[in-house]
Design a protein around this motif. Structure first.
Motif, PDB file in Angstrom:
ATOM      1  N   ASN A 163       0.737  -1.285  -0.505  1.00  0.00           N
ATOM      2  CA  ASN A 163      -0.121  -0.430   0.000  1.00  0.00           C
ATOM      3  C   ASN A 163       0.661   1.317   0.198  1.00  0.00           C
ATOM      4  O   ASN A 163       1.412   1.700   1.126  1.00  0.00           O
TER       5      ASN A 163
ATOM      6  N   LEU B 151      -2.894   0.421  -3.652  1.00  0.00           N
ATOM      7  CA  LEU B 151      -2.601  -1.409  -4.149  1.00  0.00           C
ATOM      8  C   LEU B 151      -1.820  -1.816  -4.961  1.00  0.00           C
ATOM      9  O   LEU B 151      -2.406  -1.817  -6.011  1.00  0.00           O
TER      10      LEU B 151
ATOM     11  N   SER C 155       0.327   4.618  -0.052  1.00  0.00           N
ATOM     12  CA  SER C 155      -0.255   5.950   0.499  1.00  0.00           C
ATOM     13  C   SER C 155      -2.139   5.530  -0.589  1.00  0.00           C
ATOM     14  O   SER C 155      -2.054   6.380  -1.117  1.00  0.00           O
ATOM     15  N   GLY C 156      -2.368   4.492  -1.095  1.00  0.00           N
ATOM     16  CA  GLY C 156      -3.775   3.997  -0.765  1.00  0.00           C
ATOM     17  C   GLY C 156      -3.563   3.858  -2.083  1.00  0.00           C
ATOM     18  O   GLY C 156      -4.392   3.087  -2.570  1.00  0.00           O
TER      19      GLY C 156
HETATM   20  C1  LIG Z   1      -3.552   2.452   2.532  1.00  0.00           C
HETATM   21  O1  LIG Z   1      -2.254   4.273   3.242  1.00  0.00           O
HETATM   22  C2  LIG Z   1      -3.401   4.685   3.316  1.00  0.00           C
HETATM   23  C3  LIG Z   1      -2.915   5.777   4.349  1.00  0.00           C
HETATM   24  O2  LIG Z   1      -1.489   5.780   3.428  1.00  0.00           O
HETATM   25  C4  LIG Z   1      -4.643   4.105   4.514  1.00  0.00           C
HETATM   26  O3  LIG Z   1      -5.598   5.451   4.780  1.00  0.00           O
HETATM   27  C5  LIG Z   1      -5.894   3.096   3.837  1.00  0.00           C
HETATM   28  O4  LIG Z   1      -6.278   2.930   4.875  1.00  0.00           O
HETATM   29  C6  LIG Z   1      -4.823   2.130   3.457  1.00  0.00           C
HETATM   30  N1  LIG Z   1      -5.227   0.882   2.421  1.00  0.00           N
HETATM   31  C7  LIG Z   1      -5.824  -0.753   2.914  1.00  0.00           C
HETATM   32  C8  LIG Z   1      -6.520  -0.750   1.923  1.00  0.00           C
HETATM   33  O5  LIG Z   1      -5.301  -0.843   4.045  1.00  0.00           O
END
Ligand SMILES: *[C@@H]1O[C@H](CO)[C@@H](O)[C@H](O)[C@H]1NC(C)=O
Ligand SMILES: *[C@@H]1O[C@H](CO)[C@@H](O)[C@H](O)[C@H]1NC(C)=O
Length: 223
Positions: free
Chosen positions: A50, A55, A52-53
């Motif tokens: 992940n 995936l 910063s969002g």
């Molecule tokens: C991915 O990371 C962001 C923070 O950078 C977070 O807000 C988000 O929930 C995360 N997504 C998942 C699917 O874990």
């Protein structure tokens, strides 16, 4: 003759003051803190990343005896697979095999792949629940936080200070990718590869992928 207890005491003193590089990891045992793990010399890990969002799924093939490390990356719902093939002589081949737009970038990092003992000297941060596992936690030079399940000593997660998190889904010790799969495509060797850009791996080339990021960890102290 020294008693067993005295001998152990002497051993502890020797370990603490020994100039050997073993001191770092063994000092933990003396102070009662868990020792940072050494990576198995060959493994396959399937990971969710992940950034910063954004995936990604990542197939990581670590192969220390053969001096190579492979990150095979796919962004969510993207059909293009990106390959980041790292050799221990410092050369990385970053490419796609997509017939419509085959690209390759050759990067010289000047350092080899991570050594199995790259976590030596990491700072122990105690235990935490992450991803539903109780983990021992270490930090390495304010750059990466590493989580290992207390019970099984399996890696669970690693967080880079950049906000890039990696969640280990499977971890197969001893798994080796067949040699044929480590061959970069022919267009990596035609001399025109350097200017080409690979959007999906843009951040990887800048040091965003797991392996490339890890290459930037100062490993001199563990060599
Ligand atoms: C991915 O990371 C962001 C923070 O950078 C977070 O807000 C988000 O929930 C995360 N997504 C998942 C699917 O874990
Ligand atoms: C590093 O090793 C790889 C794989 O053997 C090879 O293709 C590459 O040319 C080497 N790089 C250098 C700078 O020698």
């Amino acid at each position: 003759m020294a008693s067993a207890r005295e001998q152990m005491y002497l051993m502890a003193i020797l370990l603490i003051f020994s100039p050997s590089k073993l001191t770092l990891s063994n000092a933990g045992a003396v102070t009662g803190q868990p020792i940072p793990p050494e990576w198995p010399h060959q493994f396959h890990a399937f990971m969710f990343m992940n950034e910063s969002g954004i995936l990604q799924k990542l197939d990581l093939w670590y192969d220390w005896p053969n001096g190579r490390n492979f990150n095979i990356i796919r962004n969510q719902l993207d059909h293009v697979v990106s390959y980041d093939l790292e050799w221990t002589n410092g050369t990385s081949f970053v490419y796609t095999l997509d017939p419509s737009d085959p690209t390759c970038k050759v990067v010289d990092f000047g350092v080899g792949i991570l050594r199995p003992n790259w976590l030596d000297g990491a700072t122990y941060l105690g235990q935490q629940h992450v991803d539903n596992f109780l983990c021992n936690v270490w930090a390495k030079v304010d750059f990466i936080v590493y989580y290992e399940e207390v019970l099984t000593r399996r890696p669970v997660r690693r967080d880079f200070s950049s906000g890039y998190t990696g969640h280990v889904m499977t971890f197969e010790v001893g798994a080796v990718l067949e040699d044929a799969n480590w061959q970069a495509p022919v267009y990596c060797f035609d001399g025109n590869e350097k200017e080409k850009n690979i959007p999906i791996l843009g951040s990887a080339v800048r040091g965003g992928s797991l392996g490339s990021l890890m290459r930037e960890i100062p490993t001199g102290e563990t060599m």
